[in-house]
Design a protein around this motif. Structure first.
Motif, PDB file in Angstrom:
ATOM      1  N   ARG A  52       0.829  -1.213   0.000  1.00 21.87           N
ATOM      2  CA  ARG A  52       0.000   0.000   0.000  1.00 21.87           C
ATOM      3  C   ARG A  52       0.863   1.263   0.000  1.00 21.87           C
ATOM      4  O   ARG A  52       0.675   2.166  -0.814  1.00 21.87           O
ATOM      5  CB  ARG A  52      -0.927   0.007   1.216  1.00 21.87           C
ATOM      6  N   GLU A  53       1.819   1.324   0.922  1.00 19.43           N
ATOM      7  CA  GLU A  53       2.616   2.535   1.086  1.00 19.43           C
ATOM      8  C   GLU A  53       3.629   2.723  -0.045  1.00 19.43           C
ATOM      9  O   GLU A  53       3.732   3.818  -0.601  1.00 19.43           O
ATOM     10  CB  GLU A  53       3.334   2.521   2.440  1.00 19.43           C
ATOM     11  N   ALA A  63      -4.151   8.480  -3.545  1.00 16.77           N
ATOM     12  CA  ALA A  63      -4.434   9.208  -2.304  1.00 16.77           C
ATOM     13  C   ALA A  63      -5.715   8.712  -1.628  1.00 16.77           C
ATOM     14  O   ALA A  63      -6.190   9.335  -0.691  1.00 16.77           O
ATOM     15  CB  ALA A  63      -4.539  10.699  -2.596  1.00 16.77           C
ATOM     16  N   GLU A  64      -6.239   7.578  -2.099  1.00 18.11           N
ATOM     17  CA  GLU A  64      -7.442   7.029  -1.493  1.00 18.11           C
ATOM     18  C   GLU A  64      -7.155   6.637  -0.040  1.00 18.11           C
ATOM     19  O   GLU A  64      -6.008   6.399   0.333  1.00 18.11           O
ATOM     20  CB  GLU A  64      -7.925   5.789  -2.269  1.00 18.11           C
ATOM     21  N   ASP A  70      -6.400  -1.025   0.835  1.00 18.58           N
ATOM     22  CA  ASP A  70      -6.285  -2.389   1.351  1.00 18.58           C
ATOM     23  C   ASP A  70      -7.339  -3.303   0.738  1.00 18.58           C
ATOM     24  O   ASP A  70      -7.064  -4.462   0.417  1.00 18.58           O
ATOM     25  CB  ASP A  70      -6.400  -2.413   2.879  1.00 18.58           C
ATOM     26  N   ARG A  71      -8.553  -2.787   0.533  1.00 18.84           N
ATOM     27  CA  ARG A  71      -9.604  -3.586  -0.101  1.00 18.84           C
ATOM     28  C   ARG A  71      -9.213  -3.944  -1.533  1.00 18.84           C
ATOM     29  O   ARG A  71      -9.457  -5.065  -1.990  1.00 18.84           O
ATOM     30  CB  ARG A  71     -10.936  -2.843  -0.090  1.00 18.84           C
ATOM     31  N   ALA A  72      -8.599  -3.012  -2.240  1.00 17.90           N
ATOM     32  CA  ALA A  72      -8.151  -3.291  -3.607  1.00 17.90           C
ATOM     33  C   ALA A  72      -7.066  -4.374  -3.609  1.00 17.90           C
ATOM     34  O   ALA A  72      -7.088  -5.277  -4.452  1.00 17.90           O
ATOM     35  CB  ALA A  72      -7.635  -2.017  -4.263  1.00 17.90           C
ATOM     36  N   GLU A  97      -3.399  -2.143 -13.072  1.00 14.06           N
ATOM     37  CA  GLU A  97      -4.522  -2.283 -14.012  1.00 14.06           C
ATOM     38  C   GLU A  97      -5.829  -1.846 -13.344  1.00 14.06           C
ATOM     39  O   GLU A  97      -6.613  -1.097 -13.927  1.00 14.06           O
ATOM     40  CB  GLU A  97      -4.602  -3.743 -14.469  1.00 14.06           C
ATOM     41  N   HIS A  98      -6.030  -2.290 -12.114  1.00  9.99           N
ATOM     42  CA  HIS A  98      -7.236  -1.950 -11.350  1.00  9.99           C
ATOM     43  C   HIS A  98      -7.407  -0.431 -11.224  1.00  9.99           C
ATOM     44  O   HIS A  98      -8.513   0.089 -11.340  1.00  9.99           O
ATOM     45  CB  HIS A  98      -7.161  -2.597  -9.959  1.00  9.99           C
ATOM     46  N   PHE A  99      -6.316   0.258 -10.988  1.00  8.73           N
ATOM     47  CA  PHE A  99      -6.367   1.706 -10.778  1.00  8.73           C
ATOM     48  C   PHE A  99      -6.120   2.505 -12.070  1.00  8.73           C
ATOM     49  O   PHE A  99      -6.001   3.726 -12.018  1.00  8.73           O
ATOM     50  CB  PHE A  99      -5.375   2.129  -9.691  1.00  8.73           C
ATOM     51  N   GLY A 100      -6.041   1.815 -13.212  1.00 10.37           N
ATOM     52  CA  GLY A 100      -5.845   2.514 -14.481  1.00 10.37           C
ATOM     53  C   GLY A 100      -4.493   3.184 -14.605  1.00 10.37           C
ATOM     54  O   GLY A 100      -4.367   4.240 -15.226  1.00 10.37           O
TER      55      GLY A 100
END
Length: 115
Positions: A52-53, A63-64, A70-72, A97-100
Motif C-alpha cells: 500500500r505505502e 491518495a485514497e 487495502d480492499r483493492a 490495471e485496477h487503478f488505471g
C-alpha cells in the motif's frame, strides 16, 4: 532467478501489456532476484502495508483512504487465490490495471526504483 513474469500475469490478464510488465519488473529490480522477496504474502499485515505505502501511494501516487487501498489489494489477492504463491510482478500489474495506471510502466525510462 529465471522467471517468466509475463506468463504468470497473463493467467489473470489475458491481454496483458508486455511493456507494462517489463516496466514493473524494472521497478521491482533487485527484489525479484530472491524467491522470498519476489513473492507477496497477503496474510502478513506488514506486507500489505508495504504494498500500500510503497507501491500504491508512492509509485502510483494514489491518495485514497488506506481502507480502500487495502480492499483493492485484497480483491486482487482474491483474484489470485488459485495460486498458493503470489508473484510480486503479477500483484503489482493487477493493482496498476485496477487503478488505471499501467501507462506509468510503458516507458522504459519511467519505471525506476525498487519494489
Amino acid at each position: 532467478m529465471a522467471e517468466d513474469w509475463a506468463l504468470d500475469v497473463k493467467k489473470y490478464s489475458a491481454n496483458a501489456d508486455q511493456n507494462a510488465i517489463n516496466g514493473i519488473v524494472r521497478y521491482c529490480g533487485i527484489s525479484l532476484q530472491k524467491r522470498d522477496s519476489s513473492l507477496v504474502s497477503l496474510s502478513d499485515r506488514e506486507e500489505v502495508a508495504r504494498v500500500r505505502e510503497s507501491f500504491l501511494k508512492k509509485k502510483l501516487g494514489l491518495a485514497e483512504p488506506d481502507a480502500d487501498l487495502d480492499r483493492a489489494i485484497m480483491a486482487v489477492g482474491e483474484k489470485m487465490k488459485g495460486d498458493r504463491t503470489k508473484n510480486r510482478v503479477t500483484l503489482y500489474y493487477l493493482l496498476a490495471e485496477h487503478f488505471g495506471k499501467l501507462s506509468m510502466f510503458g516507458d522504459p525510462n519511467s519505471a525506476t526504483g525498487t519494489g
